[in-house]
Design a protein around this motif. Sequence first.
Motif, short mmCIF file in Angstrom:
data_model
loop_
_atom_site.label_atom_id
_atom_site.label_comp_id
_atom_site.label_asym_id
_atom_site.label_seq_id
_atom_site.Cartn_x
_atom_site.Cartn_y
_atom_site.Cartn_z
N GLY A 217 41.08 26.70 40.08
CA GLY A 217 40.89 27.67 39.01
C GLY A 217 40.11 28.87 39.51
O GLY A 217 40.45 30.01 39.25
N GLY A 218 39.04 28.60 40.28
CA GLY A 218 38.26 29.69 40.84
C GLY A 218 37.50 30.45 39.78
O GLY A 218 37.51 30.11 38.60
N SER A 219 36.82 31.48 40.19
CA SER A 219 36.04 32.29 39.28
C SER A 219 36.88 33.43 38.73
O SER A 219 37.44 34.22 39.50
CB SER A 219 34.81 32.84 40.00
N PHE A 220 36.93 33.55 37.42
CA PHE A 220 37.65 34.65 36.80
C PHE A 220 37.06 35.98 37.26
O PHE A 220 37.79 36.94 37.53
CB PHE A 220 37.57 34.53 35.28
N TYR A 221 35.76 36.02 37.37
CA TYR A 221 35.11 37.29 37.72
C TYR A 221 35.33 37.65 39.19
O TYR A 221 35.49 38.84 39.51
CB TYR A 221 33.62 37.23 37.37
N MET A 222 35.35 36.67 40.07
CA MET A 222 35.63 36.98 41.48
C MET A 222 37.08 37.47 41.63
O MET A 222 37.36 38.37 42.41
CB MET A 222 35.39 35.75 42.35
N THR A 223 37.98 36.84 40.87
CA THR A 223 39.37 37.30 40.87
C THR A 223 39.45 38.71 40.33
O THR A 223 40.20 39.56 40.83
CB THR A 223 40.24 36.36 40.03
N SER A 224 38.66 38.99 39.29
CA SER A 224 38.67 40.32 38.68
C SER A 224 38.17 41.39 39.64
O SER A 224 38.63 42.53 39.60
CB SER A 224 37.83 40.32 37.41
N VAL A 225 37.22 41.03 40.51
CA VAL A 225 36.75 41.99 41.51
C VAL A 225 37.92 42.43 42.40
O VAL A 225 38.06 43.61 42.73
CB VAL A 225 35.62 41.38 42.37
N LYS A 226 38.78 41.48 42.76
CA LYS A 226 39.95 41.80 43.58
C LYS A 226 40.96 42.63 42.78
O LYS A 226 41.55 43.58 43.31
CB LYS A 226 40.63 40.51 44.05
N ARG A 227 41.17 42.27 41.54
CA ARG A 227 42.18 42.94 40.73
C ARG A 227 41.76 44.35 40.34
O ARG A 227 42.60 45.24 40.25
CB ARG A 227 42.46 42.11 39.46
N VAL A 228 40.49 44.55 40.09
CA VAL A 228 39.99 45.86 39.70
C VAL A 228 39.68 46.70 40.93
O VAL A 228 39.97 47.90 40.98
CB VAL A 228 38.73 45.73 38.81
#
Length: 393
Positions: free
Chosen positions: A341-352
Motif C-alpha cells: 500500500g505504501g504511503s499515500f503522501y510519499m506517492t503524492s510527492v512523486k505525483r505532484v
Amino acid sequence: MIKKSASSGLFYKFAKELLYLMAVERLNVQPEMLRWVIQRAGLSTEKAIEAFPLLNSWLSQEKQPTLSQLKNFSAKFYVPFGYLFMDNLPIESIPFPMFRGEAGQQNHFNLNVYDTVMNVQARQEWLEEYLNENEIDTCKFVGSISTNTSISEAVRRLRLILELESRWAFSLSTPDAAVSLLGQKLENAGVFLVYNGVVGNNTHRKLKVSECRGFALVNEKAPYIFVNSADSKSAQLFTLIHEAAHLMLGVSAGHAGSEGFHHEATERYCDMVAAEFLVPVSVLREIWNNDTKSASRRFKASELVIARRAHDLGLMSDTDYKAFWTIYSQRQIAAKKNSSGGSFYMTSVKRVGRSFAIHVRNAVNNRQLSYTEAYRLTGLYGKTYDNFMTNNI
C-alpha cells in the motif's frame, strides 16, 4: 428564533421547485456528440451502454437525459460537461508527437494520456508565470544542443549538468536507487519531474506502458519530464535520460511501448544519448564478460540496452544477439511488484513533484495563489493538502 417572512418563504419554495424542474427537465444532446464521447473514452458503443444503460435510449433518441443524468454521464466518461452542448464536435490532440507502441499509431487518441499531458501542461503554464513574476532562476540547458551535436558531446554536457561521472551507477545498490539519484540531479538542474502510473489520483484510470512510458514538455522556464511509474525501474532510468535529451534539443515528445530504438531522427538521437549516458562505450568494453545480466546489475540499465550496446560495439556476435533477443522478447514484461500500500503522501510527492510543490506552497503563503487554485494544481484538497505541505514538503 428567527422567523422567515412570507416573501422569504415564497422564495425558498420557488427555488426548490426550480431545482426540481432542472433535475427532471429533458435536455437536448445530439447522438453525434454522445458517440464522440464514447469514442474519446476508447470504448465501443456496446461497452459504453453496458457501463451506462441509459445511453441506449439517448442514442436512439427515444428519450433525452435530465440534467442530473447528464452530469453523471459526463463524470462517468471523463468529459467536461460543457462539451456536451457544443454545436461542433471538439477537436482534441496531444500537443506533441508520441512515438512507438500504441501511442504512435496514426490517429490514435488515448484519453488517459491526453488528460495526463493536459494536467502537466496546466502546472507548467502556472509555473512559467510564477517564476517570471518572482524572477526565480530556472533551467539553463533547454535548447542547448541540436541533432548536429555529436552524441559524445551531448553526453559530456549532460554529465556536467547533472554532476555524474561515467560509472555513477556502479556504487548504487538497485535501479530504484539510480532513478532516485538521477531524479534529484535533474530537479537540482531546474527540471520539474512527475512520476505517476494513473491519471491524477484516480487509481481506476491506469496509464499503460504501451500507451505512455514518458514524455518531455519543453519550456525554457519550467521544463517538465513525466515518467510512467508503472514501468520497470531500469526502463524509467532510460526514460529520464531520453527525455532530458529532448529538453536539451528543445523538442517536446513522448514515447511508449517497445524498449527498442526508434528510426525517427530525433527519437533515435535521444535514444543514443541515453544509451551512451547509461552504458558508456569505454566502460562497457572494459567490464564486458559476455554476461548481460551482470552488466545490467552494474549499470542499472535493462538487459536489452546492454545487449544492443554490446552488439553495436562488436562485443556480441549477430548469432548471440539473435539468441538473446529470442529469449528476451518471449519474456513477459516484468510488472512492478505491488507494495502493501505504501504511503499515500510519499506517492503524492512523486505525483505532484517536490520542486513544484515547494513553489505552490510559497505562492499560497505569499498570497500569490489561492487555496482553491493550489488544490486544483496539486489534486489534493483540504486537510489532505495541508498535511501534505506541512509534513512532506
